[in-house]
Design an enzyme around this catalytic site. Structure first.
Site, PDB file in Angstrom:
ATOM      1  N   HIS A  34     -43.538 104.663-151.026  1.00  0.00           N
ATOM      2  CA  HIS A  34     -42.408 103.873-150.050  1.00  0.00           C
ATOM      3  C   HIS A  34     -41.029 104.700-150.416  1.00  0.00           C
ATOM      4  O   HIS A  34     -40.948 105.336-151.366  1.00  0.00           O
ATOM      5  CB  HIS A  34     -42.446 102.555-150.397  1.00  0.00           C
ATOM      6  CG  HIS A  34     -42.181 102.113-151.833  1.00  0.00           C
ATOM      7  ND1 HIS A  34     -43.202 101.853-152.865  1.00  0.00           N
ATOM      8  CD2 HIS A  34     -40.992 101.966-152.315  1.00  0.00           C
ATOM      9  CE1 HIS A  34     -42.698 101.599-153.934  1.00  0.00           C
ATOM     10  NE2 HIS A  34     -41.412 101.574-153.679  1.00  0.00           N
ATOM     11  N   GLY A  55     -46.050  91.016-153.947  1.00  0.00           N
ATOM     12  CA  GLY A  55     -45.238  89.905-153.798  1.00  0.00           C
ATOM     13  C   GLY A  55     -44.544  89.881-155.023  1.00  0.00           C
ATOM     14  O   GLY A  55     -43.872  90.701-155.462  1.00  0.00           O
ATOM     15  N   HIS A  91     -42.113  97.047-147.658  1.00  0.00           N
ATOM     16  CA  HIS A  91     -43.031  97.691-148.828  1.00  0.00           C
ATOM     17  C   HIS A  91     -43.131  96.367-149.818  1.00  0.00           C
ATOM     18  O   HIS A  91     -43.749  96.887-150.911  1.00  0.00           O
ATOM     19  CB  HIS A  91     -42.845  98.801-149.194  1.00  0.00           C
ATOM     20  CG  HIS A  91     -41.706  98.698-150.482  1.00  0.00           C
ATOM     21  ND1 HIS A  91     -41.811  98.362-151.644  1.00  0.00           N
ATOM     22  CD2 HIS A  91     -40.304  98.938-150.401  1.00  0.00           C
ATOM     23  CE1 HIS A  91     -40.947  98.477-152.391  1.00  0.00           C
ATOM     24  NE2 HIS A  91     -39.798  98.912-151.746  1.00  0.00           N
ATOM     25  N   GLY A  92     -42.457  95.282-149.647  1.00  0.00           N
ATOM     26  CA  GLY A  92     -42.771  94.353-150.749  1.00  0.00           C
ATOM     27  C   GLY A  92     -41.843  93.036-150.169  1.00  0.00           C
ATOM     28  O   GLY A  92     -41.302  92.989-149.083  1.00  0.00           O
ATOM     29  N   ALA A  93     -42.001  92.009-151.137  1.00  0.00           N
ATOM     30  CA  ALA A  93     -41.393  90.621-150.829  1.00  0.00           C
ATOM     31  C   ALA A  93     -39.750  91.027-150.576  1.00  0.00           C
ATOM     32  O   ALA A  93     -38.985  90.286-149.605  1.00  0.00           O
ATOM     33  CB  ALA A  93     -41.549  89.661-151.795  1.00  0.00           C
ATOM     34  N   GLY A  94     -39.255  91.832-151.538  1.00  0.00           N
ATOM     35  CA  GLY A  94     -37.645  91.682-151.582  1.00  0.00           C
ATOM     36  C   GLY A  94     -37.037  90.935-152.527  1.00  0.00           C
ATOM     37  O   GLY A  94     -37.383  89.791-152.659  1.00  0.00           O
ATOM     38  N   LYS A 120     -46.255  93.535-167.051  1.00  0.00           N
ATOM     39  CA  LYS A 120     -45.168  94.129-166.868  1.00  0.00           C
ATOM     40  C   LYS A 120     -44.571  95.002-167.608  1.00  0.00           C
ATOM     41  O   LYS A 120     -44.536  94.837-168.930  1.00  0.00           O
ATOM     42  CB  LYS A 120     -43.966  92.842-166.767  1.00  0.00           C
ATOM     43  CG  LYS A 120     -44.175  91.988-165.576  1.00  0.00           C
ATOM     44  CD  LYS A 120     -44.115  92.769-164.283  1.00  0.00           C
ATOM     45  CE  LYS A 120     -44.235  91.835-162.977  1.00  0.00           C
ATOM     46  NZ  LYS A 120     -44.049  92.526-161.576  1.00  0.00           N
TER      47      LYS A 120
END
Length: 242
Positions: free
Chosen positions: A92, A142, A165-168, A241
């Site tokens: 992305h 998410g 490409h994602g939740a943001g 993470k």
């Protein structure tokens, strides 16, 4: 699901080339309302340099995901005795030179997807044979406390065959890191049945679910806008993470 990009390299490439193109725009007769929109013709020296650097960052990002995938596979093999394989990889935040129809005219365009990814529809000639009947898969992460989604491109998809490409984010990293207690966040997630491991307390806090938009709403809006369709909803069991 592994979500990793080029990290600081991509950000540095953007910073360097915005500066370069900002200086080059007067020579090309280009004016923009905001310096973040700095640009140059794709065929110019500045344009080609930017595309080359972006391609290098994309390769680095793919290598990052590959290394993380191999590390995860070793753990699954050692602990659970099962093998794993790569199912799909998608990039992305890239610019690609593509063919698109605009007002009935076929044009060659440089499509820059920022905060977005390509979602080619079924039957598109750029899809490999095994995906041509269903369209291009899109992975939508998410947050570590919510679901992630698998989407696919749809016929007639607008926005040059693109989707999110994602939740943001709704909060940037620094404010959320100051307001979230990482230990309490970890306990909350574990009560929901989500195992969490983080390289640092700050890293966990920066990725708190409340820092992101509701991914279900984001996906629903993209679907209603005719950008994609939902294939699967994935619920997290464990989150790491870095």
């Amino acid at each position: 699901m592994i979500h990793c990009g080029s990290r600081g390299l991509g950000h540095q490439i953007c910073t360097d080339h915005v500066r370069t193109m900002e200086k080059a725009m007067p020579r090309h007769g280009i004016q923009v309302p905001d310096r973040q929109l700095a640009c140059a013709p794709v065929t110019s020296a500045e344009g080609q340099a930017h595309l080359g650097a972006m391609a290098a960052a994309a390769n680095y990002a793919r290598a990052n995901r590959h290394v993380l995938g191999l590390a995860a596979a070793r753990v699954f093999r050692a602990v659970a005795g099962c093998d794993s394989r790569l199912v799909y990889d998608i990039s992305h935040n890239l610019a690609k030179v593509e063919q698109h129809s605009v007002a009935g005219v076929e044009l060659e365009l440089c499509v820059h997807r920022k905060g977005a990814t390509r979602a080619l529809p079924p039957g598109h000639p750029d899809l490999p044979a095994d995906l041509r009947a269903v369209g291009q898969p899109v992975l939508i992460p998410g947050s570590m406390g919510t679901a992630s989604y698998v989407l696919t491109g749809v016929p007639g998809g607008s926005a040059f065959h693109s989707t999110c490409h994602g939740a943001g984010r709704v909060q940037s990293r620094h404010p959320v890191a100051r307001s979230v207690n990482a230990a309490e966040l970890q306990k909350t997630l574990e009560r929901q049945g989500i195992a969490v491991r983080g390289a640092s307390a700050r890293g966990l806090a920066e990725e708190a679910p409340e820092a992101y938009k509701d991914v279900a709403d984001v996906v629903a809006v993209a679907e209603r806008a005719g950008l994609c369709r939902t294939v699967a909803r994935l619920v997290p069991l464990g989150v790491v993470k870095g």
